[in-house]
Design a protein around this motif. Structure first.
Motif, PDB file in Angstrom:
ATOM      1  N   GLY A  11       0.788  -1.236   0.000  1.00 19.30           N
ATOM      2  CA  GLY A  11       0.000   0.000   0.000  1.00 19.30           C
ATOM      3  C   GLY A  11       0.818   1.284   0.000  1.00 19.30           C
ATOM      4  N   ASN A  12       2.122   1.172   0.022  1.00 14.97           N
ATOM      5  CA  ASN A  12       3.016   2.326  -0.151  1.00 14.97           C
ATOM      6  C   ASN A  12       3.189   2.413  -1.669  1.00 14.97           C
ATOM      7  N   ASP A  13       2.695   3.515  -2.287  1.00 15.51           N
ATOM      8  CA  ASP A  13       2.613   3.493  -3.751  1.00 15.51           C
ATOM      9  C   ASP A  13       3.571   4.466  -4.439  1.00 15.51           C
ATOM     10  N   VAL A  61      16.580   5.961  -7.985  1.00 16.71           N
ATOM     11  CA  VAL A  61      16.593   7.360  -7.536  1.00 16.71           C
ATOM     12  C   VAL A  61      15.203   7.642  -6.980  1.00 16.71           C
ATOM     13  N   TYR A  62      15.145   7.927  -5.692  1.00 19.16           N
ATOM     14  CA  TYR A  62      13.839   8.018  -5.010  1.00 19.16           C
ATOM     15  C   TYR A  62      13.520   9.458  -4.582  1.00 19.16           C
ATOM     16  N   PHE A  63      12.309   9.892  -4.924  1.00 22.21           N
ATOM     17  CA  PHE A  63      11.810  11.205  -4.489  1.00 22.21           C
ATOM     18  C   PHE A  63      10.607  10.989  -3.578  1.00 22.21           C
ATOM     19  N   ASN A  64      10.511  11.805  -2.547  1.00 19.47           N
ATOM     20  CA  ASN A  64       9.297  11.824  -1.740  1.00 19.47           C
ATOM     21  C   ASN A  64       8.184  12.529  -2.521  1.00 19.47           C
ATOM     22  N   ALA A  65       6.933  12.386  -2.035  1.00 19.04           N
ATOM     23  CA  ALA A  65       5.789  12.996  -2.716  1.00 19.04           C
ATOM     24  C   ALA A  65       5.900  14.523  -2.775  1.00 19.04           C
ATOM     25  N   LEU A  69      14.347  14.860  -3.361  1.00 24.48           N
ATOM     26  CA  LEU A  69      15.057  13.585  -3.287  1.00 24.48           C
ATOM     27  C   LEU A  69      15.001  13.071  -1.866  1.00 24.48           C
ATOM     28  N   GLY A  70      14.619  11.832  -1.708  1.00 22.24           N
ATOM     29  CA  GLY A  70      14.501  11.257  -0.375  1.00 22.24           C
ATOM     30  C   GLY A  70      15.732  10.439  -0.038  1.00 22.24           C
ATOM     31  N   SER A  71      15.673   9.773   1.094  1.00 21.92           N
ATOM     32  CA  SER A  71      16.753   8.865   1.457  1.00 21.92           C
ATOM     33  C   SER A  71      16.325   7.464   1.007  1.00 21.92           C
ATOM     34  N   MET A  72      16.690   6.398   1.712  1.00 21.19           N
ATOM     35  CA  MET A  72      16.329   5.058   1.245  1.00 21.19           C
ATOM     36  C   MET A  72      14.851   4.800   1.510  1.00 21.19           C
ATOM     37  N   CYS A  73      14.255   4.016   0.637  1.00 21.75           N
ATOM     38  CA  CYS A  73      12.853   3.642   0.790  1.00 21.75           C
ATOM     39  C   CYS A  73      12.744   2.125   0.617  1.00 21.75           C
ATOM     40  N   GLY A  74      12.323   1.445   1.663  1.00 26.25           N
ATOM     41  CA  GLY A  74      12.292  -0.023   1.645  1.00 26.25           C
ATOM     42  C   GLY A  74      11.213  -0.585   0.731  1.00 26.25           C
ATOM     43  N   ASN A  75       9.993  -0.046   0.830  1.00 23.69           N
ATOM     44  CA  ASN A  75       8.923  -0.533  -0.047  1.00 23.69           C
ATOM     45  C   ASN A  75       9.216  -0.141  -1.487  1.00 23.69           C
ATOM     46  N   GLY A  76       9.697   1.074  -1.680  1.00 22.03           N
ATOM     47  CA  GLY A  76      10.066   1.528  -3.019  1.00 22.03           C
ATOM     48  C   GLY A  76      11.207   0.693  -3.579  1.00 22.03           C
ATOM     49  N   SER A 136      16.786   5.636   6.114  1.00 20.13           N
ATOM     50  CA  SER A 136      16.079   6.891   6.379  1.00 20.13           C
ATOM     51  C   SER A 136      15.973   7.022   7.901  1.00 20.13           C
ATOM     52  N   PRO A 137      15.878   8.256   8.402  1.00 15.70           N
ATOM     53  CA  PRO A 137      15.803   8.424   9.855  1.00 15.70           C
ATOM     54  C   PRO A 137      14.427   8.038  10.409  1.00 15.70           C
ATOM     55  N   HIS A 138      14.437   7.290  11.501  1.00 14.97           N
ATOM     56  CA  HIS A 138      13.176   6.821  12.084  1.00 14.97           C
ATOM     57  C   HIS A 138      13.141   6.937  13.599  1.00 14.97           C
ATOM     58  N   PHE A 187       3.999   7.797  10.280  1.00 16.96           N
ATOM     59  CA  PHE A 187       3.819   9.134   9.708  1.00 16.96           C
ATOM     60  C   PHE A 187       5.100   9.432   8.924  1.00 16.96           C
ATOM     61  N   GLU A 188       4.956   9.621   7.612  1.00 18.73           N
ATOM     62  CA  GLU A 188       6.149   9.759   6.767  1.00 18.73           C
ATOM     63  C   GLU A 188       6.491  11.202   6.435  1.00 18.73           C
ATOM     64  N   ARG A 189       7.728  11.565   6.673  1.00 18.15           N
ATOM     65  CA  ARG A 189       8.190  12.888   6.236  1.00 18.15           C
ATOM     66  C   ARG A 189       8.243  12.873   4.715  1.00 18.15           C
ATOM     67  N   CYS A 198       5.684   1.561   5.607  1.00 21.59           N
ATOM     68  CA  CYS A 198       6.992   2.181   5.413  1.00 21.59           C
ATOM     69  C   CYS A 198       8.049   1.125   5.708  1.00 21.59           C
ATOM     70  N   GLY A 199       8.785   0.727   4.696  1.00 23.44           N
ATOM     71  CA  GLY A 199       9.717  -0.396   4.836  1.00 23.44           C
ATOM     72  C   GLY A 199      10.895  -0.108   5.756  1.00 23.44           C
ATOM     73  N   THR A 200      11.519   1.056   5.565  1.00 26.57           N
ATOM     74  CA  THR A 200      12.634   1.388   6.464  1.00 26.57           C
ATOM     75  C   THR A 200      12.095   1.594   7.887  1.00 26.57           C
ATOM     76  N   GLY A 201      10.839   2.040   7.978  1.00 28.42           N
ATOM     77  CA  GLY A 201      10.205   2.246   9.295  1.00 28.42           C
ATOM     78  C   GLY A 201       9.962   0.938  10.022  1.00 28.42           C
ATOM     79  N   VAL A 202       9.407  -0.064   9.342  1.00 31.52           N
ATOM     80  CA  VAL A 202       9.168  -1.340  10.027  1.00 31.52           C
ATOM     81  C   VAL A 202      10.494  -2.025  10.356  1.00 31.52           C
TER      82      VAL A 202
HETATM   83  N1  LIG Z   1       8.301   4.800   2.565  1.00 27.81           N
HETATM   84  C1  LIG Z   1       9.700   4.567   2.660  1.00 27.81           C
HETATM   85  C2  LIG Z   1      10.483   5.471   3.522  1.00 27.81           C
HETATM   86  C3  LIG Z   1      10.642   6.763   2.893  1.00 27.81           C
HETATM   87  C4  LIG Z   1      11.457   7.668   3.710  1.00 27.81           C
HETATM   88  C5  LIG Z   1      11.165   9.048   3.320  1.00 27.81           C
HETATM   89  N2  LIG Z   1       9.869   9.473   3.770  1.00 27.81           N
HETATM   90  C6  LIG Z   1      12.279   9.916   3.796  1.00 27.81           C
HETATM   91  O1  LIG Z   1      12.485  10.029   4.982  1.00 27.81           O
HETATM   92  O2  LIG Z   1      12.992  10.473   2.945  1.00 27.81           O
HETATM   93  C7  LIG Z   1      10.000   3.146   2.985  1.00 27.81           C
HETATM   94  O3  LIG Z   1       9.233   2.266   2.632  1.00 27.81           O
HETATM   95  O4  LIG Z   1      11.031   2.862   3.572  1.00 27.81           O
END
Ligand SMILES: N[C@H](CCC[C@H](N)C(=O)O)C(=O)O
Length: 259
Positions: A11-13, A61-65, A69-76, A136-138, A187-189, A198-202
């Motif tokens: 569901g992370n799209d 190359v990952y961008f937030n909504a 440019l974002g950091s790492m995204c696990g689901n992405g 990514s920071p969590h 809650f995602e920044r 959120c993959g890096t979050g879990v």
């Molecule tokens: N949804 C992402 C995390 C994105 C992190 C992003 N929100 C940021 O801090 O740049 C995941 O599945 O890991």
């Protein structure tokens, strides 16, 4: 015209674009934000470009909504792996480059992607929360009644706290639901809202659960959009290796948009 795919992982799209010819302007954050907008654009939690990278099968190359440019995204990352597979960039096992460095991943016959995550550096343990960088920071806090919890209000209150990075933090709330299971809400920044997963979050929550509750690997994690699993090997106090995030990565549709 931009040709794109829409993918989702629990569901992370994400909007996925094959940019192997490097034509997408990565500094045009207004365009990325518009493409991700759920009313004026395609709608997504983030946008991912697949590019070529020497020594690897591809670069993600990952961008937030919000277009940045974002950091790492696990689901992405899992979605990027599946997309790169359909582009013919590897067969069963891949190594690719992302914002936090190299990753490896495998596909299995159950349509799941197993993604090797980079170990968090320093893990901060505080009175009521943990803070670590899993790409990514969590921030992670354990709660007892996650269903009735106001994730958006609580997340917003912590998101910009300047004691975290200048760019703030993602905020996770976790509840222990069994010997090796958690429920997690995030809650995602960069999205500035609760997302379905959120993959890096879990990943951060699973490590925090090992420290706080001695919860053993693999940990099953239920999120709003589905089910993920986190495996790991504990090396010593607060040191982990072989961290594997497992979960679905599903193509939703393919289309093109003016731009
Ligand atoms: N949804 C992402 C995390 C994105 C992190 C992003 N929100 C940021 O801090 O740049 C995941 O599945 O890991």
């Amino acid at each position: 015209m931009i040709n794109f795919w829409k993918y989702q992982g629990a569901g992370n799209d994400f909007i996925m674009i094959d940019d192997r010819n490097n034509t997408f302007n990565i500094n045009d954050f207004e365009k990325v934000a518009l493409l991700c907008h759920r009313r004026f654009g395609i709608g997504a939690d983030g946008l991912i470009l697949i590019r070529l990278k020497e020594g690897y099968d591809f670069e993600m190359v990952y961008f937030n909504a919000d277009g940045h440019l974002g950091s790492m995204c696990g689901n992405g990352g899992r979605c990027a792996v599946r997309f790169a597979h359909t582009l013919g960039l590897f067969e069963n096992k891949t190594s690719f480059w992302a914002a936090d460095g190299a990753h490896e991943a495998t596909l299995d016959d159950k349509q799941l992607v197993h993604l090797l995550m980079n170990p968090p550096g320093d893990i901060e343990i505080n009175n009521d929360h943990y803070f670590m960088d899993t790409g990514s920071p969590h921030y992670v806090r354990f709660e007892n009644d996650l269903i009735n919890f106001d994730c958006v209000a609580e997340g917003k209150a912590i998101r910009h706290n300047e004691r975290f990075n200048e760019e703030g933090t993602n905020v996770n709330f976790a509840q222990v639901t069994g010997k090796q299971s958690l429920d997690v809400r995030t809650f995602e920044r960069g999205v500035e809202d609760e997302t379905y997963a959120c993959g890096t979050g879990v990943t951060a929550c699973a490590i925090a659960a090992n420290i706080e509750h001695d919860m053993q690997s693999p940990i099953q994690v239920k999120v709003l959009g589905g089910q993920l699993a986190v495996g790991f090997t504990k090396v010593s106090d607060k040191k982990y290796t072989n961290i594997i995030l497992t979960g679905p990565a599903t193509p939703v549709f393919k289309a093109e948009i003016e731009g």
